[in-house]
Design a protein around this motif. Structure first.
Motif, PDB file in Angstrom:
ATOM      1  N   TYR A  27       0.583  -1.373   0.218  1.00 24.79           N
ATOM      2  CA  TYR A  27       0.140  -0.174  -0.184  1.00 24.79           C
ATOM      3  C   TYR A  27       0.900   1.454  -0.290  1.00 24.79           C
ATOM      4  O   TYR A  27       1.206   2.027  -0.873  1.00 24.79           O
ATOM      5  CB  TYR A  27      -1.089   0.507   1.173  1.00 24.79           C
ATOM      6  N   GLY A  52      -3.971   5.466  -5.306  1.00 28.70           N
ATOM      7  CA  GLY A  52      -4.022   4.787  -3.971  1.00 28.70           C
ATOM      8  C   GLY A  52      -4.268   5.805  -3.169  1.00 28.70           C
ATOM      9  O   GLY A  52      -4.230   5.432  -1.792  1.00 28.70           O
ATOM     10  N   ASN A 394      -0.958   3.796  -9.637  1.00 25.45           N
ATOM     11  CA  ASN A 394      -0.666   2.685  -8.605  1.00 25.45           C
ATOM     12  C   ASN A 394      -1.958   3.181  -7.171  1.00 25.45           C
ATOM     13  O   ASN A 394      -2.449   3.442  -7.414  1.00 25.45           O
ATOM     14  CB  ASN A 394       0.498   4.165  -7.907  1.00 25.45           C
ATOM     15  N   SER A 396      -4.252  -0.276  -5.625  1.00 27.35           N
ATOM     16  CA  SER A 396      -3.285  -0.642  -4.119  1.00 27.35           C
ATOM     17  C   SER A 396      -4.431  -2.528  -4.661  1.00 27.35           C
ATOM     18  O   SER A 396      -5.436  -2.710  -4.797  1.00 27.35           O
ATOM     19  CB  SER A 396      -3.722  -0.321  -3.142  1.00 27.35           C
ATOM     20  N   SER A 400      -2.701  -6.260   0.249  1.00 33.00           N
ATOM     21  CA  SER A 400      -2.396  -5.254   1.186  1.00 33.00           C
ATOM     22  C   SER A 400      -3.565  -4.624   1.988  1.00 33.00           C
ATOM     23  O   SER A 400      -3.564  -3.888   3.641  1.00 33.00           O
ATOM     24  CB  SER A 400      -1.602  -3.267   0.639  1.00 33.00           C
TER      25      SER A 400
END
Length: 486
Positions: A27, A52, A394, A396, A400
């Motif tokens: 993450y 993210g 990005n 996630s 995570s």
């Protein structure tokens, strides 16, 4: 003079040097990938697009308009400078009365004014991060645990565990029922914790959910409250996304449920902030709202370590006291979130990628299970690294968030402008099309090889059948077809 130690960590505290912050999680690694190569439309058009970060940047035009029209709200303007001294000097750490009144009123508005909140129960903190840690300190001792339904926000590992020594014990929820929290899952987690001699002090739920973008219905909330009352444990409700609900059904606060049920209110606590609903994460405005008088008093003492600046309190109090502005903001923000959510999810559906049906939050839960080489954590990590490196997004990975099923990804959609959003969507769609093409090619190749192997095997079998020693009447290969061929 410089002293060198063979082990520098021995000179520091165990809390400071342990890995409880969770910064080694994918993450946070995704954020680092973005920070090292951030997208910019002109300076770095091939850079990583940040998807993210759950940030609400869609309604800043409303905020800007209000600030321009209300210059006295800030003590750092010519119009507001007369109030500078009164705000800049020490204040009661309970918070400015006008600030607590305004926040309590706003919390009621966000919840459809079906419940009211007592300003004297509002305790300030440095964002929801500080609020969660404050609650953990108040309710549990080191080694005690909170049950947390999965998937859950990775920052909880830092917020509740790192400095408090409190544990988080997962309540496993599954995609087969859209990750709903069930009584059976709660009971299973509670029993498992007891079997390992872990003392459960509470249950932490997030409503609306981060990362799912879903809300808890009335039946689930009643079940959850019933469970915590039966076990005599605390119920902590993170409601920081309450005003991000953009489609029906509407948000239901735990504050409504306790009005409907017989329960021990001393066990119920709400965490709130202005970081998501108003898009003010930089202001660090967090709130602990507890129905327990002792918790309120203890938390207020602890709030000395994370107060909200009086300048911020003054500005927020003025803004949230403007009913016309608040009503317009809540309505228009929901429209913008609904539009953005729809663009992303419909765009992905065009290339055969689904997501969990959701109606809240600043993100959606994308289903990339079909793109995994195999249903494993390792395959999910490989796919995630590819997404960071190739389409340069990005997003996630579900692991995570402690998701038990590989292949789910959280995608944030509200932290960018429209042009960046369109580019991000194009990148995702192109990546999916390319990945599916590679899968089809690999499957075709594998099918060809399999077909060839079957053909070769059949010819070999045929040859064996033609061999006299294989023609025994006791041989399993003897059949009318074999005799016919001979």
């Amino acid at each position: 003079m410089k002293f060198i130690s063979s082990n520098q960590n021995q000179l520091l505290s165990k809390i400071a040097t342990n890995n409880g912050h969770g910064e080694d999680s994918p993450y946070f690694d995704g954020w680092k990938a973005y920070d090292s190569d951030p997208y910019h439309p002109t300076r770095n058009p091939q850079g990583v697009i940040q998807m993210g970060l759950a940030e609400n940047q869609l309604s800043f035009d409303f905020i800007k308009e209000w600030i321009v029209n209300n210059p006295k709200a800030s003590i750092c303007t010519a119009e507001g400078a007369n109030g500078f001294k009164d705000i800049a000097i020490y204040q009661d750490y309970h918070g400015l009365p006008e600030f607590r009144n305004a926040v309590a009123k706003f919390m009621g508005k966000v919840r459809g004014e079906r419940v009211t909140f007592d300003p004297d129960r509002i305790v300030m903190s440095g964002g929801a991060t500080g609020a969660h840690e404050m609650v953990a300190f108040c309710l549990a001792d080191p080694g005690d645990a909170f049950l947390v339904p999965t998937p859950y926000y990775p920052g909880f590992d830092r917020d509740l565990r790192w400095r408090t020594g409190v544990q988080l014990f997962p309540v496993v929820c599954e995609s087969s029922n859209n990750f709903k929290i069930t009584k059976a899952a709660l009971e299973a987690a509670y029993s498992k914790a007891q079997e390992t001699n872990i003392k459960v002090k509470g249950l932490l739920i997030t409503n609306p959910s981060n990362p799912l973008g879903t809300i808890l219905d009335r039946e689930t909330l009643r079940s959850v409250l019933s469970f915590t009352n039966e076990k005599n444990i605390h119920l902590v409700c993170d409601e920081i996304y309450a005003a991000t609900v953009f489609n029906k059904p509407g948000f239901i606060s735990i504050a409504e449920i306790i009005e409907e049920m017989e329960c021990n209110r001393d066990l119920v606590h709400i965490v709130y902030s202005l970081s998501k609903d108003l898009g003010f994460p930089g202001f660090r405005v967090g709130v602990v709202y507890s129905y327990n008088d002792i918790v309120v008093n203890i938390a207020r003492k602890m709030s000395s370590f994370g107060l909200v600046s009086t300048q911020t309190q003054h500005l927020i109090a003025s803004m949230l006291s403007d009913d016309k502005f608040v009503d317009k903001f809540i309505a228009e923000s929901a429209k913008k979130l609904a539009t953005r959510h729809g663009v992303f999810t419909r765009g992905l559906a065009q290339v055969g990628i689904g997501s969990l049906k959701s109606n809240a939050g600043l993100f959606f839960w994308m289903d990339f299970r079909r793109l995994l080489k195999e249903p494993t954590l390792e395959a999910e990590m490989e796919l995630w690294r590819t997404i960071i490196a190739h389409p340069k997004l990005n997003v996630s990975p579900g692991s995570s968030f402690h998701c038990s099923e590989p292949g789910w990804f959280r995608v944030c959609f509200a932290n960018m402008d429209d042009e960046t959003m369109r580019l991000a969507l194009r990148r995702i769609k192109n990546f999916v099309i390319q990945a599916k093409g590679q899968q089809a090619s690999a499957a075709k190749k594998q099918y060809g090889q399999s077909k060839l192997q079957v053909s070769v095997s059949f010819r070999r079998m045929e040859d064996l059948m033609m061999t006299p020693r294989m023609m025994s009447p006791h041989s399993p290969m003897v059949s009318p077809l074999v005799h016919a061929r001979t």
